[in-house]
Design a protein around this motif. Structure first.
Motif, PDB file in Angstrom:
ATOM      1  N   CYS A  10     107.513  37.133  82.149  1.00 15.59           N
ATOM      2  CA  CYS A  10     108.328  36.085  81.430  1.00 15.59           C
ATOM      3  C   CYS A  10     106.929  34.458  82.232  1.00 15.59           C
ATOM      4  O   CYS A  10     106.992  33.925  81.236  1.00 15.59           O
ATOM      5  CB  CYS A  10     108.910  35.531  82.101  1.00 15.59           C
ATOM      6  SG  CYS A  10     109.612  35.848  84.323  1.00 15.59           S
ATOM      7  N   ASP A  29     120.308  36.498  83.862  1.00 20.09           N
ATOM      8  CA  ASP A  29     120.155  37.561  84.667  1.00 20.09           C
ATOM      9  C   ASP A  29     119.017  37.871  85.763  1.00 20.09           C
ATOM     10  O   ASP A  29     119.037  39.420  84.479  1.00 20.09           O
ATOM     11  CB  ASP A  29     121.751  38.318  84.275  1.00 20.09           C
ATOM     12  CG  ASP A  29     121.415  39.784  85.299  1.00 20.09           C
ATOM     13  OD1 ASP A  29     121.698  39.331  86.357  1.00 20.09           O
ATOM     14  OD2 ASP A  29     121.861  40.778  84.351  1.00 20.09           O
ATOM     15  N   HIS A 229     121.903  49.436  79.274  1.00 15.68           N
ATOM     16  CA  HIS A 229     121.442  48.485  80.218  1.00 15.68           C
ATOM     17  C   HIS A 229     121.872  48.831  81.440  1.00 15.68           C
ATOM     18  O   HIS A 229     123.712  48.320  81.319  1.00 15.68           O
ATOM     19  CB  HIS A 229     121.064  47.317  80.480  1.00 15.68           C
ATOM     20  CG  HIS A 229     119.962  46.675  80.894  1.00 15.68           C
ATOM     21  ND1 HIS A 229     120.336  46.267  82.192  1.00 15.68           N
ATOM     22  CD2 HIS A 229     118.782  46.694  80.666  1.00 15.68           C
ATOM     23  CE1 HIS A 229     119.168  45.854  82.842  1.00 15.68           C
ATOM     24  NE2 HIS A 229     117.738  45.482  81.934  1.00 15.68           N
ATOM     25  N   SER A 260     119.170  43.589  77.575  1.00 15.35           N
ATOM     26  CA  SER A 260     119.421  43.690  76.585  1.00 15.35           C
ATOM     27  C   SER A 260     119.683  43.242  75.486  1.00 15.35           C
ATOM     28  O   SER A 260     120.187  43.834  73.953  1.00 15.35           O
ATOM     29  CB  SER A 260     120.377  44.909  76.468  1.00 15.35           C
ATOM     30  OG  SER A 260     121.853  45.008  77.338  1.00 15.35           O
ATOM     31  N   GLU A 278     111.473  39.979  77.678  1.00 11.82           N
ATOM     32  CA  GLU A 278     111.180  40.760  78.398  1.00 11.82           C
ATOM     33  C   GLU A 278     110.119  42.089  78.806  1.00 11.82           C
ATOM     34  O   GLU A 278     109.135  41.942  78.115  1.00 11.82           O
ATOM     35  CB  GLU A 278     112.477  42.129  78.094  1.00 11.82           C
ATOM     36  CG  GLU A 278     112.920  43.426  78.351  1.00 11.82           C
ATOM     37  CD  GLU A 278     113.447  43.750  80.289  1.00 11.82           C
ATOM     38  OE1 GLU A 278     113.973  42.664  80.176  1.00 11.82           O
ATOM     39  OE2 GLU A 278     112.960  43.953  80.514  1.00 11.82           O
TER      40      GLU A 278
END
Ligand SMILES: C[S@@+](CC[C@H](N)C(=O)[O-])C[C@H]1O[C@@H](n2cnc3c(N)ncnc32)[C@H](O)[C@@H]1O
Length: 321
Positions: A10, A29, A229, A260, A278
Motif C-alpha cells: 500500500c 483493519d 482469512h 479478504s 493487498e
C-alpha cells in the motif's frame, strides 16, 4: 458504483498511483502488530506451525481460527510498529481530502503505538470506538498454576470482550460547513434523524455464512486446503463504519490492508466507490473472489431510513430484500 482491488504494497501503490487530497475516508483493519503478516509468519500460520500465530486446538471437530500473540513483541518490534504507523499516517494524511476520517481497528495492547504514529503524522485524534465482541484472548490462569491450587482463582489479564477502533481525521480546511461544501468530508453520517453515529458498536461475531464465502474464495484446488482469512470482519460492522465514513453519501473509501475484502464488499453493498490494496497474493485472490458474494449478504444496516437516498443512484441496493 465501482471498486478497484490492487495487489501490492500500500505504501508504494498510494505514492505511485493516487494524487494528494483524493480519498474521502479510510476504513481499515491493518496488521495490528505488523510482524504477523511478514512472509515468514504468514507461511508458518498456513502450515499450522505457529510462530507469532497461536493455532488453537480443534474443538468438537471444529477448527478455530489462528490468533496472533502480541505479547511476544519486543522493544525493537514495537519501535518498528510505531514507525510503520507513522509512515502510514503520513501517506494517509496526504492522500485524504481535508476533513477525511480514518477508522482503524486495533488492539488494547498496541493501540497507543498506532496513536503515537498517527499523532506524529499530523492526523487529529477524534475518538476510540468500542466494538463489542467476545474473543478468546486473555482470561487465562497464570502459567504453571496447576502446581499452585492457591492461584486457581487468578487470571493473568482480563478476557477481551471489546475491540478498539481508533478514529482520526485529517485537519479541516476552514469551518466544518465550508469543508463539507468544498470536499464533502469532515463530518460523520448520522444513523437516523434521531440518532447520530455513536462510539459504541453493538456487534457480534462474523457470521458463519461470511466465513464460508471467504473460505470458498481461497484459490487452492482442493477444499481441504482452503482457509478463510484469519481476521475477516463482519459485513454488519463494516457497513456501519462505511456508512458513517461518508457524511454526504458520496466519495471514495480506501482500505490499504484489504485482506479478504470486507471493507470493499461493505462499500459496494452501500453503493459507494472504493479502492482496496493487498500485499499477499493469496489474500488478494480471495478478495477478488469474495467481494461480490459478501456484498450480497443481508445485514440490518440496509434497513435504515436514509438508505432510500442511496437507492436512487445505486443499482446494487435493489438486491436487498
Ligand atoms: C488484519 S488483515 C485485514 C483483514 C480484513 N479485515 C478482512 O476482513 O479480511 C491485514 C491485511 O493487510 C495485509 N498487508 C500487510 N501489510 C501490507 C502492506 N504493506 N500493503 C498492503 N497490504 C498489507 C495483510 O496481508 C493482511 O491480509
Amino acid at each position: 458504483m465501482s471498486y478497484e482491488l490492487i495487489n501490492g504494497n500500500c505504501f508504494e501503490v498510494l505514492e505511485e498511483r493516487f494524487p494528494d487530497n483524493h480519498f474521502h475516508a479510510v476504513v481499515t483493519d491493518p496488521p495490528y502488530g505488523v510482524i504477523e503478516f511478514t512472509e515468514k509468519n504468514v507461511e508458518k500460520m498456513r502450515n499450522g506451525v505457529g510462530g507469532v500465530w497461536r493455532i488453537p486446538a480443534e474443538l468438537d471437530g471444529n477448527k478455530r481460527k489462528p490468533l496472533p500473540r502480541f505479547t511476544v513483541l519486543d522493544e525493537e518490534d514495537k519501535e518498528m510498529l510505531e514507525e510503520f504507523f507513522r509512515k502510514l499516517g503520513t501517506v494517509l494524511e496526504s492522500k485524504l481530502r481535508p476533513g477525511g476520517y480514518v477508522f482503524i481497528a486495533s488492539t488494547q495492547l498496541l493501540m497507543h503505538h498506532v496513536s503515537n504514529g498517527f499523532d506524529t503524522a499530523g492526523l487529529e485524534r477524534r475518538d476510540v470506538l468500542v466494538r463489542e465482541t467476545k474473543t478468546l484472548r486473555g482470561g487465562d490462569r497464570p502459567k504453571g498454576a496447576h502446581d499452585h491450587p492457591e492461584f486457581r482463582d487468578v487470571s493473568s489479564m482480563p478476557r477481551v470482550y471489546w475491540e478498539p477502533w481508533l478514529l482520526y481525521r485529517k485537519p479541516f480546511d476552514g469551518r466544518l460547513v465550508e469543508n463539507l461544501e468544498r470536499w464533502q468530508t469532515g463530518g460523520l453520517r448520522r444513523e437516523s434523524d434521531e440518532r447520530p453515529f455513536t462510539d459504541l458498536l453493538e456487534d457480534g461475531k462474523t457470521p458463519k455464512q461470511e466465513t464460508e464465502i471467504v473460505r470458498d474464495a481461497h484459490p487452492a484446488e482442493t477444499p481441504d486446503e482452503r482457509e478463510a482469512h484469519p481476521n475477516l470482519k463482519p459485513q454488519y460492522l463494516m457497513r456501519e463504519l462505511c456508512h458513517a465514513a461518508l457524511p454526504l453519501q458520496e466519495g471514495t473509501i480506501l482500505d490499504p490492508f484489504v485482506g479478504s475484502g470486507a471493507t470493499i464488499a461493505a462499500s459496494e453493498a452501500l453503493g459507494y466507490d472504493s479502492v482496496g490494496i493487498e500485499l499477499d497474493d493469496t489474500f488478494y485472490q480471495m478478495a477478488e473472489n469474495a467481494v461480490p458474494r459478501l456484498a450480497e449478504v443481508d445485514t440490518p444496516v440496509e434497513d435504515r431510513a436514509d438508505f432510500e437516498h442511496v437507492e436512487k443512484d445505486s443499482a446494487s441496493l435493489a438486491d436487498f430484500g
